[in-house]
Design a protein around this motif. Structure first.
Motif, mmCIF file in Angstrom:
data_model
loop_
_atom_site.group_PDB
_atom_site.id
_atom_site.type_symbol
_atom_site.label_atom_id
_atom_site.label_comp_id
_atom_site.label_asym_id
_atom_site.label_seq_id
_atom_site.Cartn_x
_atom_site.Cartn_y
_atom_site.Cartn_z
ATOM 1 N N ARG A 118 -6.794 7.398 11.017
ATOM 2 C CA ARG A 118 -7.337 8.611 10.938
ATOM 3 C C ARG A 118 -8.732 8.888 11.218
ATOM 4 O O ARG A 118 -9.279 9.342 12.040
ATOM 5 C CB ARG A 118 -6.989 9.754 9.666
ATOM 6 N N ARG A 119 -9.360 8.075 10.357
ATOM 7 C CA ARG A 119 -10.970 7.945 10.009
ATOM 8 C C ARG A 119 -11.272 7.253 11.567
ATOM 9 O O ARG A 119 -12.380 7.667 12.193
ATOM 10 C CB ARG A 119 -11.331 7.164 9.007
ATOM 11 N N LEU A 147 -8.114 16.483 13.520
ATOM 12 C CA LEU A 147 -8.697 16.026 15.253
ATOM 13 C C LEU A 147 -8.012 15.203 15.615
ATOM 14 O O LEU A 147 -7.546 15.032 16.955
ATOM 15 C CB LEU A 147 -10.064 15.804 15.209
ATOM 16 N N ARG A 200 -5.800 15.093 19.294
ATOM 17 C CA ARG A 200 -5.970 13.916 20.322
ATOM 18 C C ARG A 200 -4.732 13.216 20.673
ATOM 19 O O ARG A 200 -4.642 13.163 21.937
ATOM 20 C CB ARG A 200 -6.956 12.969 19.552
ATOM 21 N N ARG A 224 3.966 -1.755 1.311
ATOM 22 C CA ARG A 224 3.333 -0.772 1.938
ATOM 23 C C ARG A 224 2.420 -0.867 2.896
ATOM 24 O O ARG A 224 2.205 -0.082 3.904
ATOM 25 C CB ARG A 224 2.673 0.124 0.610
ATOM 26 N N ILE A 225 1.647 -1.788 3.052
ATOM 27 C CA ILE A 225 0.607 -2.175 4.056
ATOM 28 C C ILE A 225 1.191 -2.964 5.214
ATOM 29 O O ILE A 225 0.956 -2.793 6.392
ATOM 30 C CB ILE A 225 -0.466 -2.827 3.476
ATOM 31 N N THR A 280 3.271 -2.035 -3.542
ATOM 32 C CA THR A 280 2.107 -1.245 -3.271
ATOM 33 C C THR A 280 1.000 -2.021 -2.579
ATOM 34 O O THR A 280 0.373 -1.503 -1.509
ATOM 35 C CB THR A 280 1.596 -0.706 -4.410
ATOM 36 N N TYR A 281 1.081 -3.338 -2.725
ATOM 37 C CA TYR A 281 -0.056 -3.994 -2.214
ATOM 38 C C TYR A 281 0.465 -4.958 -1.236
ATOM 39 O O TYR A 281 -0.270 -5.434 -0.310
ATOM 40 C CB TYR A 281 -0.808 -4.906 -3.447
ATOM 41 N N GLU A 303 -3.864 -11.445 0.618
ATOM 42 C CA GLU A 303 -5.370 -10.752 0.837
ATOM 43 C C GLU A 303 -5.947 -10.875 -0.620
ATOM 44 O O GLU A 303 -5.045 -10.724 -1.614
ATOM 45 C CB GLU A 303 -5.256 -9.629 1.336
ATOM 46 N N ASP A 304 -7.202 -10.523 -0.596
ATOM 47 C CA ASP A 304 -7.846 -10.498 -1.790
ATOM 48 C C ASP A 304 -7.650 -9.368 -2.671
ATOM 49 O O ASP A 304 -7.124 -9.393 -3.933
ATOM 50 C CB ASP A 304 -9.656 -10.105 -1.578
ATOM 51 N N TYR A 305 -6.921 -8.004 -2.180
ATOM 52 C CA TYR A 305 -6.749 -6.967 -2.965
ATOM 53 C C TYR A 305 -5.456 -7.342 -3.514
ATOM 54 O O TYR A 305 -5.097 -6.701 -4.879
ATOM 55 C CB TYR A 305 -6.412 -5.649 -2.097
ATOM 56 N N ALA A 324 -11.311 9.714 14.169
ATOM 57 C CA ALA A 324 -12.129 10.860 14.273
ATOM 58 C C ALA A 324 -13.821 10.386 14.715
ATOM 59 O O ALA A 324 -14.302 11.244 14.921
ATOM 60 C CB ALA A 324 -12.256 11.323 12.806
ATOM 61 N N VAL A 325 -14.018 9.349 14.128
ATOM 62 C CA VAL A 325 -15.378 8.685 14.157
ATOM 63 C C VAL A 325 -15.839 8.718 15.855
ATOM 64 O O VAL A 325 -15.081 8.216 16.583
ATOM 65 C CB VAL A 325 -15.897 7.741 13.654
ATOM 66 N N PRO A 357 -4.514 5.635 6.166
ATOM 67 C CA PRO A 357 -5.690 6.376 6.135
ATOM 68 C C PRO A 357 -6.800 5.974 7.143
ATOM 69 O O PRO A 357 -7.707 6.728 7.585
ATOM 70 C CB PRO A 357 -6.243 6.638 4.769
ATOM 71 N N ARG A 358 -6.969 4.709 7.164
ATOM 72 C CA ARG A 358 -7.764 3.974 7.983
ATOM 73 C C ARG A 358 -7.820 4.506 9.456
ATOM 74 O O ARG A 358 -8.863 4.744 10.091
ATOM 75 C CB ARG A 358 -7.684 2.558 8.103
#
Lengths: 616, 331
Positions: free
Chosen positions: B326-327, B2, B6, B247-248, B243-244, B224-226, B330-331, B323-324
């Motif tokens: 996309r979600r 979707l 969109r 990547r972000i 990766t942490y 960040e915490d992660y 969609a909502v 991925p955040r």
């Protein structure tokens, strides 16, 4: 030999542009294999810094400036990062406070497990079945294996924190450091995670250092409790001992801030003042300025942490007198005079309601593609707010509390039902009328840290509503702002008018937020969890302030909370909301003492009663 | 899924709006192209004969009729790829002009943009990885300093030193006089020689934005915490950084890069003017100064389509990378 042995550890923050702060000062303690130790303290006392130091995760400008950390006999105080890696997670793991943010947002839960295993493949071997092991770990925290292929943002806060816990146990460590692992989660979810933690700890036998400001949880879970104040450990006792025979006046103050809301008369204490500025040297006892029983010597002599009772305590009075109990009983007497807030049975006079909510419902529509989902946020709720009375609205997150607050303030319009302010319907006001109406209905927010513009002074924050609603400007507004500050106990007001929010403590900020709500002389105040972000020792102080304002000014207050103790202290009437439906309501004591709704009962069970374990 | 549908819908709607604006804006400008052409043909002083003017209008195919019918013809012309005859390069068509200029810009600026992004992101990530070290200071301070130098000044300096004083490279143009574009070794090496100086100028200033953006983003994600948890987990430093951290941190830059690629045309005006380079930027400048409406419109249209397509592609890649998003959509 102890598993973790910390000796005279000091941590100093040396920022480039301000004075160095000694956040942790010569702290010594031990944690034995399989022991569950609580570290209790309020915000800014250095407990998280201590935790990070133990994990060797301090970042500049913080650095270890003295003392040693030994893990299993090995000195790890200065071990280089590369050598630490073999120790990390295999022996020593952690769960952080913010469940929202401790998982990498762009990789799946499976990857987060996998990279942990990969990093320690020398200890685990390469043939480990990641999925099988991760599933096993997730089962320990009651999560389904489908969670593995999800991204962190697809999980709820509680689920994320359970994933973090499963991750912490992945390599069967001998020591787990938990830094406020349930802060920010719903009370019921907190309960669930902590219960699980205790079961797992008993089964797997790892040692825990549990850092928290939540006294009740610490007392309940831990074998031994250390209390930290201003960078020092001030008391260290077995948990049971701490409840009944705590020695330090600060511990007494903390314990005094809890009570059973079901009692006929409920009393809570608070500790006036705020912690010392650690960038300045202090000669005497650091707690002395806030201590109700301090003697002259406390001002000049810095007490040592000495054996007392079954543990240790840092207090001159205990040191000097053989029988500390006598001293502390005297302290309790002294404190009672002005630092106690009590809620008895006194009824406030009934008055004509000022705001009436009649059969209000709210349905939210969410469109997802072509489907429309209806969510019933509030379902046929009716109540009235009366001048000089506090009505508490209690409910789980998502129960519709905030929606009701938004309807009252005119931010949302109800789908059905009506809201009347005096004789005027206010549920469908236009822009201009709404503006006039808002003068009478003001809000106190939950988070005093984000409710004030960080770049504007207190005087400015207060002058805005004065100008917008009362048309006051210039010197007149400033004078009124000063009056307001005095009203909320920030006195002398001149000291505070030109301060910026970051120069104030949390409690002071919340007072400014309250003063701002009072500025347009409202008749209704909606307070949305006004104390949940504050330290325990000052909560009662803010409650006392709210109570006094309601009485003196005849304000009708809606007090939104999930904390039944504060509801009991403040409110005349309690309403319990569950999924938008009002399930219980009545005079506060009746509702709390004979709670019927399962959620209310859970909330009651979640209130720490430090003494309860002894009695039971 | 979707999310992508969109995005595509959004893309088409904006495209239509852009095409319409592109039609309206030149018509709201004062000035008459036929008049301008006559002036150029005859010299400014000669009186203009109305009949001549009319003839030129016919010749150029100046649209008649009201705005609505013009708009209709315009839409039809766009769909069939007819952009008309250039006013200033008469009798060449707009399409011919653009297709002869396009490869020059595409190769010079396209390649340097991609290199800039790659270099900038790498340097920025390196600086963040070695935060507060000497490497970080050199990269951060160096790029801030170079960033303060005006582009045209740098370009002129390059010309002065390497073309005029040292005479290593030609001082402008796309290829030497006398040769004409063809795929022979001689011509290609000649064109390469000509492109070195403009490319160097672009590569000096191009990466700066990416360096600073990437460094700041990555310093933040590493705090960040992660990232802290990754350290507590005992992950190797490099892995945490990739990766942490990177990547972000690269996510916002991806959007920025796509937009930069799309708006390639606007950015080339200066460099192509300074180096007298036969690309789209110089063409655009000439079109504007000669009131060459058909050429201008076509160029603007290309820019807009470029930006929109780039945005669309950025959204789509972003959807894959983060991925955040996309979600949330969609909502």
């Amino acid at each position: 030999m102890a598993l973790l042995e910390v000796r005279d550890l000091s941590v100093t923050y040396s920022p480039r542009d301000s004075a160095a702060v000694r956040a942790v000062d010569r702290v010594s303690f031990e944690v034995h294999d399989g022991e569950f130790v609580g570290l209790l303290g309020e915000s800014g006392c250095g407990k998280s810094t201590l935790g990070n130091a133990v994990l060797r995760l301090l970042d500049r400008p913080a650095a270890i400036t003295g003392g040693t950390i030994r893990f299993d006999g090995q000195d790890v105080t200065t071990t280089p990062e590369d050598d630490l890696r073999s120790l990390r997670w295999v022996d020593l793991s952690t769960v952080f406070q913010s469940s929202m943010n401790s998982l990498n947002p762009v990789i799946t839960v499976r990857r987060q497990f996998a990279d942990t295993f990969e990093a320690h493949s020398d200890a685990l071997g390469n043939d480990l079945d990641v999925d099988a092991r991760a599933t096993e770990l997730l089962e320990m925290v009651s999560l389904d294996r489908s969670v593995l292929s999800r991204f962190p943002h697809e999980l709820s806060g509680g689920m994320k924190q359970r994933v973090a816990l499963a991750l912490a146990l992945a390599l069967e460590p001998r020591f787990v450091l938990l830094d406020e692992p349930t802060t920010g989660l719903d009370v019921v979810v907190q309960r669930d995670i902590l219960d699980r933690l205790r079961v797992l700890q008993a089964r797997l036998g790892f040692a825990v250092l549990f850092i928290s400001h939540d006294l009740g949880t610490v007392m309940e879970l831990a074998d031994r409790v250390m209390v930290m104040y201003a960078g020092e450990i001030v008391e260290d006792q077995p948990a049971a001992e701490m409840v009944t025979r705590h020695l330090h006046p600060y511990s007494a103050g903390l314990l005094g801030s809890y009570a059973d809301p079901r009692d006929q008369v409920v009393e809570v204490e608070f500790i006036p003042g705020r912690p010392p500025d650690l960038s300045q040297p202090h000669a005497g006892c650091l707690f002395q300025p806030r201590c109700p029983v301090a003697v002259d010597a406390c001002r000049t002599v810095h007490p040592e942490l000495l054996p007392a009772s079954l543990g240790q305590v840092r207090c001159l009075l205990v040191e000097q007198s053989g029988d500390a109990r006598v001293v502390l009983e005297k302290a309790a007497e002294l404190r009672r005079r002005d630092q106690v807030f009590a809620a008895g049975l006194s009824e406030r006079a009934d008055a004509e309601p000022v705001l009436v909510v009649d059969g209000v419902s709210k349905v939210y529509k969410t469109r997802r593609g072509l489907n429309t989902t209806l969510t019933q946020a509030v379902d046929d709720v009716s109540f009235a707010l009366r001048p000089g009375q506090v009505t508490a609205l209690v409910g789980q997150s998502g129960s519709g509390k905030t929606t009701i607050a938004r309807i009252l303030t005119g931010v949302e319009r109800p789908t059905a039902g009506s809201v009347r302010f005096k004789d005027e319907p206010v549920d469908h006001l236009g822009r201009g009328a709404l503006r006039k109406y808002r003068r009478h209905v003001q809000l106190v927010f939950q988070d005093p840290f984000s409710a004030l513009n960080p770049t504007r002074t207190v005087a400015y924050a207060l002058s805005r509503p004065l100008r917008n609603h009362l048309g006051l400007t210039g010197a007149e507004a400033r004078a009124r702002a000063a009056e307001l500050l005095e009203t909320v106990g920030l006195s002398p007001a001149d000291q505070y008018l030109d301060k910026l929010p970051h120069q104030l403590s949390g409690g002071q900020r919340q007072r400014v937020v309250i003063a701002r709500a009072l500025a347009p002389e409202p008749e209704v105040v909606v307070a949305d969890e006004p104390i949940s972000m504050l330290d325990v020792s000052i909560r009662a102080e803010i409650i006392a302030l709210l109570d006094q304002l309601v009485r003196d000014r005849g304000i009708a207050m809606l007090y939104i909370t999930h904390d039944l103790l504060s509801a009991r202290l403040l409110a005349d009437e309690v309403m319990v909301l569950n999924q938008g439906v009002m399930v219980e309501r009545g005079p506060t004591l009746d509702v709390i003492a004979e709670a019927k709704d399962p959620y209310t009962r859970k909330l009651l069970a979640a209130i720490p009663r430090p003494g309860a374990r002894d009695i039971a | 899924m979707l999310y992508f549908v969109r995005r595509a819908g959004f893309f088409l709607a904006t495209l239509w709006a852009a095409v319409t604006l592109n039609f309206l804006i030149p018509r709201l400008q004062p000035g008459d192209p036929a008049q301008a052409m006559l002036n150029r043909l005859q010299g400014e002083t000669t009186a203009v004969n109305p009949a001549q003017l009319e003839a030129i209008r016919k010749l150029l195919g100046t649209p008649d009729g009201n705005l609505l019918s013009q708009y209709w013809d315009y839409l039809g012309a766009i769909c069939t790829g007819h952009f008309g005859v250039s006013y200033s390069y008469f009798p060449y068509t707009v399409t011919a002009m653009i297709s002869s200029a396009l490869p020059w810009t595409l190769i010079l600026v396209g390649v340097t943009q991609m290199l800039s992004f790659a270099i900038g992101t790498l340097l920025g990530a390196w600086a963040a990885y070695r935060r507060n070290s000497r490497v970080d200071s050199v990269i951060t301070l160096g790029s801030t300093f170079v960033g303060t130098l005006p582009f045209f000044w740098l370009a002129l300096l390059l010309i002065f030193v390497f073309a005029i004083t040292l005479n290593w490279f030609p001082d402008g143009g796309g290829y030497g006089g006398g040769s004409s574009p063809s795929w022979t070794w001689l011509f290609v090496s000649d064109a390469f020689q000509h492109s070195v100086l403009p490319a160097v100028a672009l590569l000096i200033t191009g990466p700066i934005g990416w360096i600073i953006g990437m460094r700041n983003n990555m310093v933040q994600t590493l705090g960040e915490d992660y990232a802290r948890l990754a350290r507590a987990k005992g992950l190797p430093r490099r892995r945490i950084a990739l990766t942490y951290g990177a990547r972000i941190a690269i996510l916002p830059n991806v959007t920025g890069f796509a937009i930069a690629l799309g708006s390639l045309l606007g950015g080339t005006v200066l460099v192509e003017t300074i180096f007298n380079y036969p690309g789209l930027g110089r063409l655009l400048l000439e079109a504007v100064s000669n009131k060459d409406y058909p050429l201008m419109q076509a160029l603007f249209l290309f820019t807009t389509i470029g930006v929109l397509t780039a945005n669309f592609l950025a959204d789509v890649t972003y959807g894959f990378l983060d991925p955040r998003v996309r979600r949330a959509e969609a909502v």
